[in-house]
Design a protein around this motif. Structure first.
Motif, PDB file in Angstrom:
ATOM      1  N   UNK A 180       0.809  -1.211   0.000  1.00 50.77           N
ATOM      2  CA  UNK A 180       0.000   0.000   0.000  1.00 50.77           C
ATOM      3  C   UNK A 180       0.851   1.273   0.000  1.00 50.77           C
ATOM      4  N   UNK A 181       2.127   1.154   0.340  1.00 51.70           N
ATOM      5  CA  UNK A 181       2.962   2.336   0.525  1.00 51.70           C
ATOM      6  C   UNK A 181       3.612   2.855  -0.759  1.00 51.70           C
ATOM      7  N   UNK A 182       3.396   2.208  -1.881  1.00 51.81           N
ATOM      8  CA  UNK A 182       3.995   2.676  -3.131  1.00 51.81           C
ATOM      9  C   UNK A 182       3.670   4.153  -3.337  1.00 51.81           C
ATOM     10  N   UNK A 183       4.676   4.925  -3.705  1.00 47.57           N
ATOM     11  CA  UNK A 183       4.460   6.353  -3.929  1.00 47.57           C
ATOM     12  C   UNK A 183       3.375   6.587  -4.975  1.00 47.57           C
ATOM     13  N   UNK A 184       3.305   5.706  -5.960  1.00 52.71           N
ATOM     14  CA  UNK A 184       2.314   5.853  -7.028  1.00 52.71           C
ATOM     15  C   UNK A 184       0.884   5.674  -6.534  1.00 52.71           C
ATOM     16  N   UNK A 185       0.714   5.198  -5.298  1.00 54.31           N
ATOM     17  CA  UNK A 185      -0.631   5.034  -4.743  1.00 54.31           C
ATOM     18  C   UNK A 185      -1.206   6.335  -4.185  1.00 54.31           C
ATOM     19  N   UNK A 210       9.014   5.609  -2.115  1.00 50.99           N
ATOM     20  CA  UNK A 210       8.968   4.179  -1.844  1.00 50.99           C
ATOM     21  C   UNK A 210       8.611   3.396  -3.105  1.00 50.99           C
ATOM     22  N   UNK A 211       9.439   2.382  -3.414  1.00 50.00           N
ATOM     23  CA  UNK A 211       9.250   1.614  -4.647  1.00 50.00           C
ATOM     24  C   UNK A 211       9.403   0.101  -4.449  1.00 50.00           C
ATOM     25  N   UNK A 212       9.329  -0.387  -3.245  1.00 50.22           N
ATOM     26  CA  UNK A 212       9.414  -1.830  -2.985  1.00 50.22           C
ATOM     27  C   UNK A 212       9.379  -2.064  -1.474  1.00 50.22           C
TER      28      UNK A 212
END
Length: 464
Positions: A268-273, A287-289
């Motif tokens: 849920x923490x992906x920056x793209x979210x 954050x990316x992984x």
């Protein structure tokens, strides 16, 4: 008694001078005939190891004490925070306690598969046939049937994004022939990485009781990893495979055309979210992984990594109480790192080091070769601190023989950074700054003669 010792010393020095004189005389005689035998003199004098420590002006640095679970208000079984480029630990809370890692185990499967591709042993478009073992996997899965065929890339995405157990087993069996043979690869790789407590019984992180009985290992053990082990594995992923984000940042993926819904990334923490309503309050800048995990035994776990202003941090939390809590606790850990620390370069790449500007060389057109640092050196420091108090020690190779190629290792240098709370060391190679060709035999011969005379006169001088 003293007189006798003095007499013996003088006699010994006279014998040394006589031997050198005879050797030089023989050399000149051979020079008049054939010079080829004189190549025995071509080595010249042996190089010596150079070492120096140069402390610079010490300035007050901002101190930093390792935080506690209470000071960070963490509710987890264990946690760790590591700066990726240096391996420096910024948070260590029960980080060496071996615990069930759940699906964070799949990070090792991901690493091995990507290594296989990198080495040319496997291709992303290779077709994999689903086995009985894979088709019987429970938990997170994409419902593969025995005999189903999909590419390595499709199964890898299902593993990395949807944490699919069946896809993971299918890949493991394709790579090693069986899941248990793949598990041997996982345990061997863990040892090579320096993971102290890690032990794998399968490729997925499922408990032994949740594996198909036919495919369970004979030994009654469970998969365990410490938070430190997980961080070490994550560090290898981001350093050895810097394109990891190609897969870990996929937000959703439709595995089959007939599937009614796509696989949704558990992270849920992906920056793209940040633009997705249900996830945006968890989205984290940079954050990316990398990988979530959950079993009843493990609780909620998450290995995350984020990069800001050139600093990449790796966080691991294990044993959180709820799915949302693992991300809330991760944010606390990452915030601590980004708010309080930065990476500062102490030495640039290709720098000339005082006291180790050159390394001695045998049989070269030059007796020395210029040396520079192979790579830059950086340290993780409290924000606002400086690295003026860095010291170093050097060790030059004393066996160098021409020809030497530019970039060839000629020694090592170890830099040390200290503040009032910790010490960091970083060792990098010293490399040749230029090519140095091998000298011709005639030059080597006369160089050897010159060295003999130098030794001779030095011996005479020492007599008086």
């Amino acid at each position: 008694m003293k007189e006798n010792n003095y007499t013996k010393t003088r006699q010994h020095k006279k014998r040394q001078i006589m031997k050198k004189t005879i050797a030089i005389f023989i050399g000149f005689q051979l020079l008049c005939g054939t010079l080829a035998p004189m190549m025995m003199f071509a080595e010249g004098k042996a190089a010596t190891t150079a070492a120096t420590t140069t402390p610079t002006t010490t300035a007050a640095d901002i101190s930093s004490k390792m935080p506690t679970a209470a000071s960070l208000n963490l509710e987890v079984s264990s946690a760790i925070l590591m700066e990726a480029s240096t391996g420096k630990l910024l948070v260590d809370i029960n980080a060496d306690v071996a615990l069930p890692p759940a699906s964070m185990t799949k990070m090792m499967a991901e690493y091995i598969v990507t290594e296989q591709v990198k080495q040319g042993k496997l291709k992303w478009d290779t077709v994999v046939t689903t086995s009985e073992n894979a088709s019987k996997a429970i938990g997170s899965r994409i419902f593969l049937a025995q005999g189903d065929q999909h590419t390595v890339e499709e199964l890898f995405i299902a593993m990395a994004v949807g944490s699919a157990n069946d896809a993971t087993i299918a890949l493991a069996e394709h790579v090693a022939g069986s899941e248990q043979e793949f598990v041997k690869m996982m345990n061997d790789t863990a040892k090579k990485m320096g993971m102290k407590s890690a032990y794998f019984i399968n490729s997925t992180g499922l408990s032994r009781a949740d594996m198909p009985e036919k495919y369970r290992p004979a030994e009654d053990r469970e998969t365990v990893m410490s938070a430190r082990d997980v961080a070490i594995l994550a560090q290898h992923i981001v350093k050895d495979h810097p394109d990891f984000g190609k897969f870990t940042t996929i937000q959703s993926y439709k595995f089959r055309e007939r599937d009614k819904a796509p696989i949704i990334n558990y992270n849920w923490m992906l920056e793209s979210n940040k633009n997705i309503q249900s996830f945006k309050k968890y989205a984290y800048e940079g954050l990316d992984g990398l990988k979530t995990g959950h079993t009843i035994a493990a609780g909620m776990c998450f290995a995350g990594t984020a990069e800001r202003n050139g600093m990449r941090l790796i966080s691991v939390v294990m044993g959180a109480k709820t799915e949302a809590k693992r991300f809330i606790e991760t944010k606390k850990v990452l915030d601590y790192g980004f708010n309080n620390f930065e990476v500062k370069q102490a030495v640039a790449s290709k720098s000339v080091v005082q006291g180790a500007e050159t390394a001695k060389l045998k049989k070269g057109k030059s007796k020395k070769v210029a040396a520079v640092t192979e790579s830059a050196v950086s340290f993780v420091v409290p924000k606002g601190a400086n690295v003026d108090n860095v010291t170093f020690t050097t060790k030059l190779d004393d066996t160098l023989i021409a020809p030497i190629k530019k970039g060839q290792k000629v020694g090592e240098i170890t830099y040390t950074y200290k503040n009032d709370q910790n010490e960091q060391k970083e060792t990098v190679n010293l490399v040749a700054a230029e090519d140095v060709e091998k000298a011709g035999w005639l030059r080597l011969f006369f160089r050897a003669i010159g060295d003999f005379f130098a030794d001779l006169f030095s011996g005479i001088k020492n007599l008086f």
